[in-house]
Scaffold this motif. Structure first.
Motif, mmCIF file in Angstrom:
data_model
loop_
_atom_site.group_PDB
_atom_site.id
_atom_site.type_symbol
_atom_site.label_atom_id
_atom_site.label_comp_id
_atom_site.label_asym_id
_atom_site.label_seq_id
_atom_site.Cartn_x
_atom_site.Cartn_y
_atom_site.Cartn_z
ATOM 1 N N ASN A 21 0.915 -1.146 0.084
ATOM 2 C CA ASN A 21 -0.123 0.043 0.031
ATOM 3 C C ASN A 21 0.848 1.341 0.057
ATOM 4 N N PHE A 23 0.329 4.085 1.192
ATOM 5 C CA PHE A 23 -0.126 4.976 2.234
ATOM 6 C C PHE A 23 0.806 4.920 3.361
ATOM 7 N N ILE A 31 5.422 13.186 5.811
ATOM 8 C CA ILE A 31 4.078 13.553 5.204
ATOM 9 C C ILE A 31 4.316 14.563 4.191
ATOM 10 N N GLN A 32 5.190 15.545 4.548
ATOM 11 C CA GLN A 32 5.168 16.946 3.668
ATOM 12 C C GLN A 32 5.871 16.699 2.439
ATOM 13 N N TRP A 136 -5.849 31.347 5.810
ATOM 14 C CA TRP A 136 -4.985 29.986 6.034
ATOM 15 C C TRP A 136 -4.969 29.111 4.753
ATOM 16 N N VAL A 141 -0.737 26.268 3.757
ATOM 17 C CA VAL A 141 -0.598 25.028 2.642
ATOM 18 C C VAL A 141 0.787 25.006 1.800
ATOM 19 N N TYR A 299 -9.987 29.817 10.734
ATOM 20 C CA TYR A 299 -8.948 28.750 10.885
ATOM 21 C C TYR A 299 -8.831 27.994 12.282
ATOM 22 N N THR B 95 -7.234 19.696 16.739
ATOM 23 C CA THR B 95 -7.246 19.189 15.405
ATOM 24 C C THR B 95 -7.780 17.706 15.476
ATOM 25 N N PHE B 492 -11.408 19.565 3.664
ATOM 26 C CA PHE B 492 -11.290 20.828 3.603
ATOM 27 C C PHE B 492 -10.553 21.419 5.003
ATOM 28 N N ARG B 493 -11.021 21.046 6.157
ATOM 29 C CA ARG B 493 -10.557 21.444 7.413
ATOM 30 C C ARG B 493 -9.367 20.813 7.633
ATOM 31 N N LYS B 495 -6.716 20.573 6.269
ATOM 32 C CA LYS B 495 -5.635 21.430 5.450
ATOM 33 C C LYS B 495 -4.700 22.142 6.588
ATOM 34 N N ALA B 496 -5.650 22.418 7.754
ATOM 35 C CA ALA B 496 -4.937 23.099 8.752
ATOM 36 C C ALA B 496 -3.708 22.347 9.497
ATOM 37 N N ALA B 498 -0.928 19.105 9.120
ATOM 38 C CA ALA B 498 -0.523 18.153 8.271
ATOM 39 C C ALA B 498 -0.696 16.521 8.636
ATOM 40 N N ILE B 499 -0.770 16.280 9.762
ATOM 41 C CA ILE B 499 -1.176 14.865 9.776
ATOM 42 C C ILE B 499 -2.746 14.659 9.694
ATOM 43 N N HIS B 501 -4.111 16.087 7.399
ATOM 44 C CA HIS B 501 -4.368 16.050 6.023
ATOM 45 C C HIS B 501 -3.961 14.851 5.341
ATOM 46 N N ALA B 502 -2.976 14.243 5.843
ATOM 47 C CA ALA B 502 -2.334 13.072 5.487
ATOM 48 C C ALA B 502 -3.498 11.953 5.735
ATOM 49 N N VAL B 503 -4.085 11.828 7.082
ATOM 50 C CA VAL B 503 -4.777 10.644 7.339
ATOM 51 C C VAL B 503 -6.106 10.746 6.686
ATOM 52 N N GLU B 506 -6.147 10.295 2.783
ATOM 53 C CA GLU B 506 -6.084 9.043 2.408
ATOM 54 C C GLU B 506 -7.506 8.330 2.415
ATOM 55 N N ARG B 510 -8.396 8.442 -1.526
ATOM 56 C CA ARG B 510 -7.981 7.056 -1.898
ATOM 57 C C ARG B 510 -8.774 5.873 -1.156
ATOM 58 N N TRP B 513 -8.725 1.499 0.011
ATOM 59 C CA TRP B 513 -8.280 0.666 1.000
ATOM 60 C C TRP B 513 -9.448 0.171 1.873
#
Lengths: 378, 710
Positions: A21, A23, A31-32, A136, A141, A299, B95, B492-493, B495-496, B498-499, B501-503, B506, B510, B513
């Protein structure tokens, strides 16, 4: 098969599945940067300015007081400057994520070419992280997360000429982080009689600012608070460099206006307003315009109520009592503090409601009634 | 054993509901968060049941009840102060990833104790099967009573913290009384309980007020109370009154911009409007503007009657305002529905199914039923499109527009904050700017924000073009079958952070899974029937399926009811009560049955009722909804009870030395998977039809396995 064997079997299957996978490895791999690899070919690769290479590898960015130390293939705090083989690049040169034609009063700039418009542009990224940021979605971003318009400096200037827009405003996010783009555009703009204004948080180093100022016509600085702790807790920045840059801008002769966003419970005490007014009067002069604007939930501070109108009125009254000559309130319904009054004869010079001007009583820079010179570019 | 099991059910449902309420109120739960919090609870219960069934971890039930009671109260208090402890600023959101971690940790202690109690109680009966089935049955009865009590008590008689303290006291005392038979122990304990409930519990409100004052400092707390729908707080500072719902700012007074956007904007297109319907609260500015216009009457619809009375103590009710209890669906289901010239649909944040159900084709049909000829629908959405439109916003806006555009002939969108969606079946929106300003100038109310002072900039060509390009893109609509908006809003939210946004990225972008979910079931199925030596293990699969299917169908029922028939408030008591009662009845009658194997009966009923639900849920009159869903849940739960008994008979011999919590643990683990995936993740990805087909297929697979494993 017993339970232990069953669990082993499930665990092995899951591990095999996870390794296939995309992911999991990407998540563990950073991540970034994992996200950056998908979109790298859409970003610019123009060498940044004001950085130096470090012995032993990596670069140190010198554009803002953060002085990010950035190793290979990493980015600075702002997310738009990247080290590739110890060459530091700006990733957003010529890539605007936002473009509008705004009234100049919206910046807000009240003593700079009233009744004109400004081509307002921004790129992704920012070198602070204000918890109340209304932009924001572009400031916090990475550029690859947005739809960017390819607009090199020449294109921006051409748009202004075609639409008869006299000014370019570098705004919305934080123009310090797209310094090179801003600098080149401002320089080119001046050659075509297009002015430039920078709308900034003021978190920039002295040398870059000194080099930039000759190409700017006005600067509006968001002074978030007059207390260091606020900058630490709410902005993730520093106050003192911003204060130093305010003095630097004033001494350079470039037109300066200040905005103070009043956030309930965080920077709205009488003592802070008084301290702010005294600092401005002492260091910048009583004729420096100050705008108090109203906070709306955004935000990360989505659950804080908007600033009460009474608080803004209070801020206005305190600053006037301390001797500041031009104190404005924004986002208030029909308030007289939207308008400009002569400090000498108290007559209305520029009557404003929102972004419109309903009365204009200036003769160039002079009050039509008493002849007092009003600071600004009119 | 029976009394202890009853007490366990009472405590378990109380703990679950109270902790979930607190987490949602303190951490601002969207749909993804609510499901992970529930997952955290169920997982903790499953773990507790498993470990509690091990002989070396056997404990005294009275002590466990006492510990659980104390932990419940402490956890409720801890959840309230958590945002301050982790350094959140006043009004700062937590978050998603942090919220999930906090919720799992918060649910763990009480959930674990609750699970641990099940096998601890079951061993009071020596006959293994009878002990497990008996504990399950009486736990179900206790949950039935407890669920009803919680729903009527919290917000009606007591606050959430008072209820937690009361439950804790009752459960501790009862656990003690059940363990000690001597009257000279029982009587003083019961007397102490009564005294505690009478004298001490009311004092909890002082503690609660202190906590609220600490949390909201330096705002002055005018009112704070729990309702069946959440926590309401009225704050005041510097002449401003703020309404918080679950600690989220819902409305502010005075706040002219928000009010003008809602009532003045649609009046541009219908300046002759006389009747306005506002789905939401109109006391915070909208109603006052209507008063000053004079010739307009306004109706507002909101289910929170208690809140209305509270607000009226602080804001003079607008005299042209008529308030109705209910929501869009209940209001428009009435026999005599007035036609309105303007309908304002305040949809809120679109991050839960409760809010996003207002942006579906079905909701649009309800709106149209109350819209007069030439009427205008306005949907203000809290996205700032003044300066840019990000990719995630594009998706959301185009999804919203797709719903509105498919159901109305004409649409219009204004950029800004809020972004305004207009819709009508009449051609009203093609107005020159000057005409719009002339109409605004002719109103008795002089607007500041919806006026030439700002509108020329707001409706500037570049901005409108950008917004049209974003919103008019083809997009799948948000429907009851596939509610897309909460996922898109979560993305959308996210994006505030990084973690986040990644979770969430996905999960949303995507979703392939999610094939892991059926894969887990198939693998589990295969493992448990692959060899004769583990035939008995197939019963664990049955337990798992029972938990997964029952909770999934329960959540589907709540979701469908809310999407068609209206907000789940007092109806929740009926539906949960039906489910718990069904569970108890099914377990009772199955345990009495002389048939050796009955699991297949439970599976058969579940299969039939799932398919029947899919074929019928969208075809019923709204007036039948409560009866329909009550019946559905009653039968579904009864079948689950039968399946549980059947699995118990298959897994446990009468003299079995197996862990008595193991089967229950598997059932709860299945429930936890159901809570995490079905309605929250799978529903928007595959749609309700395929979700129900998938559940039916799973039941069929279990039936097949049952035949094979005989």
């Amino acid at each position: 098969m017993d339970r232990r064997a069953f669990m082993r079997c499930v665990g092995c299957t899951a591990a095999v599945a996870a390794s296939q996978n995309t992911f999991l490895p990407r998540f563990l791999g950073g991540i970034q940067n994992a996200m950056a690899f998908d979109y790298a070919d859409q970003l610019s690769s123009v060498e940044a300015r004001y950085y130096k290479k470090r012995e032993g590898g990596g670069v140190e960015c010198g554009i803002c007081p953060r002085h990010c130390y950035v190793t290979d293939l990493e980015r600075g705090y702002c997310g738009v400057r990247e080290n590739r083989g110890d060459i530091y690049y700006t990733l957003v040169y010529g890539l605007a994520c936002s473009l509008n034609v705004d009234p100049i009063e919206k910046k807000p700039l009240y003593h700079f070419l009233p009744r004109t418009t400004a081509l307002s542009m921004a790129t992704a990224g920012c070198n602070v992280n204000c918890k109340f940021c209304q932009n924001w979605e572009i400031s916090q971003v990475r550029p690859e997360q947005l739809n960017n318009l390819e607009l090199p400096p020449r294109a921006l200037v051409d748009i202004c000429r075609q639409r008869n827009v006299p000014t370019i405003a570098y705004t919305y996010s934080e123009p310090v982080i797209f310094y090179e783009y801003m600098y080149d555009t401002a320089e080119l703009g001046h050659k075509h009689d297009i002015r430039s204004v920078m709308i900034t948080g003021g978190y920039i180093e002295e040398k870059p600012l000194a080099d930039l100022l000759p190409h700017l016509d006005a600067v509006k600085v968001d002074l978030k608070a007059i207390r260091e702790q606020y900058y630490k807790d709410v902005v993730d920045g520093e106050l003192q460099p911003v204060l130093d840059r305010l003095v630097q801008i004033k001494e350079s002769g470039v037109w300066l206006e200040i905005v103070y966003l009043v956030v309930p419970t965080l920077n709205d005490t009488d003592a802070e307003f008084r301290e702010l007014a005294q600092w401005i009067k002492t260091n910048l002069g009583a004729d420096t315009p100050v705008h108090f604007s109203r906070f709306f939930p955004q935000y990360l501070l989505k659950n804080l109520p908007p600033t009460p109108e009474n608080t803004l009125q209070n801020a206005h009254d305190i600053c006037q009592a301390e001797g500041l000559e031009f104190v404005y309130l924004g986002n208030l319904r029909g308030h007289q503090a939207e308008s400009t009054y002569c400090p000498k004869c108290s007559k209305m010079l520029i009557g404003r409601r929102g972004y419109t001007i309903f009365e204009y009583n200036l003769d160039g820079n002079l009050c039509k009634f008493c002849g007092r010179e009003i600071p600004g570019l009119f | 054993m029976k009394r202890r099991a009853f007490l366990l059910g009472f405590f378990a449902i109380g703990g679950q509901v109270l902790l979930l309420r607190e987490l949602v109120a303190s951490l601002n739960g969207d749909e993804l968060f609510i499901s992970t919090a529930l997952f955290g609870w169920l997982l903790a219960v499953a773990l507790g049941a498993y470990f509690g069934g091990k002989p070396q971890l056997r404990a005294d039930s009275a002590r466990l009840f006492a510990v659980g009671a104390v932990l419940l109260v402490l956890t409720v208090i801890a959840i309230r102060v958590i945002p301050m402890i982790i350094g959140q600023l006043p009004g700062e959101v937590v978050t998603f990833s942090t919220s999930v971690l906090i919720s799992i940790l918060a649910m763990l202690p009480v959930g674990f104790i609750t699970g641990w109690l099940f096998p601890t109680i079951a061993v009071f009966e020596t006959r293994v099967r009878a002990s497990i089935v008996g504990a399950y049955l009486f736990e179900g009865l206790g949950a039935f009573v407890g669920g009803l009590a919680i729903l009527f008590v919290v917000g009606g008689l007591l606050s959430a913290l008072e209820t937690a303290v009361a439950i804790g006291a009752i459960v501790s005392a009862a656990g003690f009384v059940f363990s000690y038979r001597r009257w000279w122990i029982r009587v003083p304990v019961l007397a102490a309980l009564v005294a505690f409930l009478w004298f001490i519990v009311p004092l909890i409100s002082i503690v609660e007020l202190s906590l609220e004052r600490y949390r909201h400092e330096p705002f002055e707390i005018k009112e704070t109370f729990d309702t069946p729908y959440g926590r309401q707080t009225l704050l005041a500072r510097e002449g401003e009154l703020v309404l918080l719902t679950d600690n989220t700012v819902e409305a502010v007074s005075p706040e002219h911009s928000a009010a003008e956007n809602r009532i003045i904007a649609p009046l541009v297109y219908r300046p002759d409007a006389r009747y306005v319907l506002h789905i939401g609260r109109a006391e915070f500015g909208v109603g006052q503007i209507v008063d000053s216009i004079g010739r307009v009457e306004i109706w507002s619809v909101d289910p929170r009657t208690q809140l209305t009375q509270t607000v009226d103590r602080h804001i003079l009710p607008p005299f042209t305002l008529t308030r109705s209890e209910g929501d869009l669906f209940t209001y428009t289901a009435g026999l005599k529905v007035r036609r309105h010239d303007i309908v304002i649909l305040d949809v809120g944040s679109l991050d839960t199914y409760k809010s996003s159900r207002y942006v579906t084709p079905y909701a649009m049909s309800r709106v149209k039923s109350t819209l007069a000829r030439g009427g205008v629908l306005l949907i203000p959405v809290a996205y700032d499109t003044d300066r840019f439109v990000g990719p995630e916003e594009e998706q959301i806006l185009s999804t919203i527009h797709s719903v509105i555009g498919d159901n109305f002939e004409y649409t219009e969108i204004w950029p800004g904050n809020p972004t305004l969606f207009f819709a009508s079946d009449s051609s009203l929106f093609d107005l020159p700017y000057d005409t719009m300003i002339a109409r605004l100038d002719s109103l008795p109310y002089q607007a500041q924000f919806i006026s030439d002072n700002y509108l020329f900039d707001r409706l500037e060509g570049l901005k409108r073009e950008r917004l049209y390009n974003a919103a008019f893109q083809p997009a799948m609509p948000n429907t009851v079958d596939r509610p897309l908006l909460p996922h898109l809003q979560a993305l959308f939210r996210s994006k505030a952070n990084a973690i986040d946004h990644a979770v969430i990225g996905e999960i949303v972008k995507r979703p392939y899974w999610t094939i892991a979910v059926p894969a887990v079931f198939v693998l589990f199925f295969l493992i448990t029937i692959v060899t004769r030596s583990i035939r008995g293990r197939f019963a664990l699969f049955l337990y798992f399926v029972a938990g997964f299917v029952s909770l999934s169908l329960e959540l589907v029922s709540f979701y469908v009811y809310q999407s068609f028939a209206g907000s789940l408030y007092s109806e929740m008591a009926v539906l949960i009560g039906a489910f718990m009662l069904g569970l108890a009845l099914g377990t009772f009658f199955a345990s009495r049955s002389a048939r050796g194997e009955i699991a297949h009966i439970g599976l058969f009923i579940l299969f039939v009722i799932t398919i029947g639900f899919e074929l019928s849920y969208a075809r019923l009159p709204i007036s039948w909804a409560l009866y329909y869903h009550t019946f559905f849940l009653l039968v579904c739960a009864a079948a689950t009870g039968i399946l549980f008994v059947g699995a118990t008979r298959q897994f446990y011999g009468e003299q079995s030395r197996e862990n008595r919590g193991l089967g229950y643990a598997y059932e709860i683990a299945g429930s936890s998977l159901g809570s995490l995936f079905t309605v929250t993740v799978l529903l928007p990805v595959i749609g309700l039809t395929w979700l129900l087909i998938g559940i039916a297929a799973l039941v069929a697979l279990a039936y097949l396995g049952l035949l094979i494993s005989r």
